[in-house]
Write a protein that holds these residues in place. Sequence first.
Motif, PDB file in Angstrom:
ATOM      1  N   UNK A   4      69.616  87.083  63.409  1.00 60.54           N
ATOM      2  CA  UNK A   4      68.590  87.905  64.027  1.00 60.54           C
ATOM      3  C   UNK A   4      67.401  87.091  64.543  1.00 60.54           C
ATOM      4  N   UNK A   5      66.857  86.235  63.710  1.00 60.68           N
ATOM      5  CA  UNK A   5      65.645  85.505  64.086  1.00 60.68           C
ATOM      6  C   UNK A   5      65.882  84.469  65.183  1.00 60.68           C
ATOM      7  N   UNK A   6      67.125  84.092  65.409  1.00 61.98           N
ATOM      8  CA  UNK A   6      67.421  83.139  66.476  1.00 61.98           C
ATOM      9  C   UNK A   6      67.469  83.794  67.854  1.00 61.98           C
ATOM     10  N   UNK A   7      67.733  85.096  67.903  1.00 66.08           N
ATOM     11  CA  UNK A   7      67.902  85.727  69.206  1.00 66.08           C
ATOM     12  C   UNK A   7      66.853  86.780  69.537  1.00 66.08           C
ATOM     13  N   UNK A   8      66.146  87.291  68.531  1.00 65.12           N
ATOM     14  CA  UNK A   8      65.133  88.315  68.781  1.00 65.12           C
ATOM     15  C   UNK A   8      63.888  87.690  69.401  1.00 65.12           C
ATOM     16  N   UNK A   9      63.286  88.419  70.315  1.00 66.37           N
ATOM     17  CA  UNK A   9      62.017  87.973  70.907  1.00 66.37           C
ATOM     18  C   UNK A   9      60.897  88.214  69.894  1.00 66.37           C
ATOM     19  N   UNK A  10      59.749  87.574  70.072  1.00 65.75           N
ATOM     20  CA  UNK A  10      58.626  87.844  69.174  1.00 65.75           C
ATOM     21  C   UNK A  10      58.257  89.329  69.115  1.00 65.75           C
ATOM     22  N   UNK A  11      58.375  90.016  70.228  1.00 65.74           N
ATOM     23  CA  UNK A  11      58.071  91.452  70.257  1.00 65.74           C
ATOM     24  C   UNK A  11      59.085  92.245  69.435  1.00 65.74           C
ATOM     25  N   UNK A  12      60.356  91.863  69.533  1.00 71.83           N
ATOM     26  CA  UNK A  12      61.400  92.551  68.767  1.00 71.83           C
ATOM     27  C   UNK A  12      61.247  92.283  67.272  1.00 71.83           C
ATOM     28  N   UNK A  13      60.868  91.067  66.925  1.00 75.39           N
ATOM     29  CA  UNK A  13      60.615  90.741  65.518  1.00 75.39           C
ATOM     30  C   UNK A  13      59.454  91.582  65.005  1.00 75.39           C
ATOM     31  N   UNK A  14      58.397  91.676  65.779  1.00 75.54           N
ATOM     32  CA  UNK A  14      57.233  92.473  65.369  1.00 75.54           C
ATOM     33  C   UNK A  14      57.589  93.946  65.216  1.00 75.54           C
ATOM     34  N   UNK A  15      58.495  94.427  66.027  1.00 74.26           N
ATOM     35  CA  UNK A  15      58.899  95.833  65.948  1.00 74.26           C
ATOM     36  C   UNK A  15      59.671  96.113  64.656  1.00 74.26           C
ATOM     37  N   UNK A  16      60.517  95.174  64.246  1.00 77.50           N
ATOM     38  CA  UNK A  16      61.320  95.379  63.040  1.00 77.50           C
ATOM     39  C   UNK A  16      60.607  94.947  61.762  1.00 77.50           C
ATOM     40  N   UNK A  17      59.629  94.063  61.893  1.00 78.52           N
ATOM     41  CA  UNK A  17      58.881  93.571  60.729  1.00 78.52           C
ATOM     42  C   UNK A  17      57.377  93.678  61.005  1.00 78.52           C
ATOM     43  N   UNK A  18      56.867  94.888  61.213  1.00 78.26           N
ATOM     44  CA  UNK A  18      55.470  95.047  61.654  1.00 78.26           C
ATOM     45  C   UNK A  18      54.426  94.495  60.689  1.00 78.26           C
ATOM     46  N   UNK A  19      54.667  94.605  59.410  1.00 76.66           N
ATOM     47  CA  UNK A  19      53.699  94.098  58.435  1.00 76.66           C
ATOM     48  C   UNK A  19      53.865  92.601  58.224  1.00 76.66           C
ATOM     49  N   UNK A  20      55.104  92.159  58.139  1.00 78.22           N
ATOM     50  CA  UNK A  20      55.388  90.756  57.843  1.00 78.22           C
ATOM     51  C   UNK A  20      54.889  89.805  58.920  1.00 78.22           C
ATOM     52  N   UNK A  21      54.861  90.237  60.182  1.00 82.06           N
ATOM     53  CA  UNK A  21      54.414  89.319  61.231  1.00 82.06           C
ATOM     54  C   UNK A  21      52.949  88.947  61.074  1.00 82.06           C
ATOM     55  N   UNK A  22      52.214  89.721  60.307  1.00 88.08           N
ATOM     56  CA  UNK A  22      50.793  89.439  60.079  1.00 88.08           C
ATOM     57  C   UNK A  22      50.574  88.473  58.918  1.00 88.08           C
ATOM     58  N   UNK A  23      51.612  88.283  58.100  1.00 94.47           N
ATOM     59  CA  UNK A  23      51.509  87.402  56.930  1.00 94.47           C
ATOM     60  C   UNK A  23      52.672  86.412  56.986  1.00 94.47           C
ATOM     61  N   UNK A  24      52.402  85.171  57.371  1.00 92.23           N
ATOM     62  CA  UNK A  24      53.484  84.187  57.542  1.00 92.23           C
ATOM     63  C   UNK A  24      54.409  84.044  56.334  1.00 92.23           C
ATOM     64  N   UNK A  25      53.865  84.123  55.121  1.00 95.82           N
ATOM     65  CA  UNK A  25      54.704  83.985  53.930  1.00 95.82           C
ATOM     66  C   UNK A  25      55.707  85.132  53.833  1.00 95.82           C
ATOM     67  N   UNK A  26      55.301  86.318  54.202  1.00 93.84           N
ATOM     68  CA  UNK A  26      56.201  87.472  54.155  1.00 93.84           C
ATOM     69  C   UNK A  26      57.294  87.330  55.199  1.00 93.84           C
ATOM     70  N   UNK A  27      56.907  86.875  56.377  1.00 97.31           N
ATOM     71  CA  UNK A  27      57.888  86.705  57.436  1.00 97.31           C
ATOM     72  C   UNK A  27      58.915  85.641  57.054  1.00 97.31           C
ATOM     73  N   UNK A  28      58.462  84.578  56.434  1.00 97.60           N
ATOM     74  CA  UNK A  28      59.391  83.537  55.975  1.00 97.60           C
ATOM     75  C   UNK A  28      60.330  84.097  54.912  1.00 97.60           C
ATOM     76  N   UNK A  29      59.821  84.928  54.035  1.00 93.60           N
ATOM     77  CA  UNK A  29      60.662  85.586  53.031  1.00 93.60           C
ATOM     78  C   UNK A  29      61.748  86.425  53.714  1.00 93.60           C
ATOM     79  N   UNK A  30      61.363  87.173  54.742  1.00 95.66           N
ATOM     80  CA  UNK A  30      62.331  87.988  55.467  1.00 95.66           C
ATOM     81  C   UNK A  30      63.371  87.122  56.171  1.00 95.66           C
ATOM     82  N   UNK A  31      62.941  86.005  56.725  1.00 95.04           N
ATOM     83  CA  UNK A  31      63.886  85.074  57.364  1.00 95.04           C
ATOM     84  C   UNK A  31      64.927  84.595  56.353  1.00 95.04           C
ATOM     85  N   UNK A  32      64.478  84.203  55.182  1.00 93.15           N
ATOM     86  CA  UNK A  32      65.385  83.704  54.150  1.00 93.15           C
ATOM     87  C   UNK A  32      66.317  84.807  53.650  1.00 93.15           C
ATOM     88  N   UNK A  33      65.780  86.000  53.522  1.00 95.81           N
ATOM     89  CA  UNK A  33      66.601  87.125  53.056  1.00 95.81           C
ATOM     90  C   UNK A  33      67.773  87.372  54.003  1.00 95.81           C
TER      91      UNK A  33
END
Length: 84
Positions: A4-33
């Motif tokens: 997912x993270x390799x092909x989604x645009x930043x806007x698409x990532x923000x749409x699916x992870x609206x809270x996590x994009x504001x907190x880098x640690x959360x977004x990294x957690x989602x990437x690893x998950x």
Amino acid sequence: MEYFFDIATPEEIAKQFPTAVKVPEWLEHDRQRLKEYPDDNLARLVYLYWGRGDKEKAEQYRKQIKSESRRLSVAITLYELRED
């Protein structure tokens, strides 16, 4: 398999992870998950392609989800997102 993270645009990532994009640690957690849990990655790919209007590709990814309950849950969500 696509990731997912390799092909989604930043806007698409923000749409699916609206809270996590504001907190880098959360977004990294989602990437690893998504790397650790292929069904989660597949579900995100389903929603990504559905949002792009490619319902056929979304369905192909939905069918690859191994967990029957997760596959059904994703199908129900898509049903709720359909346009009449």
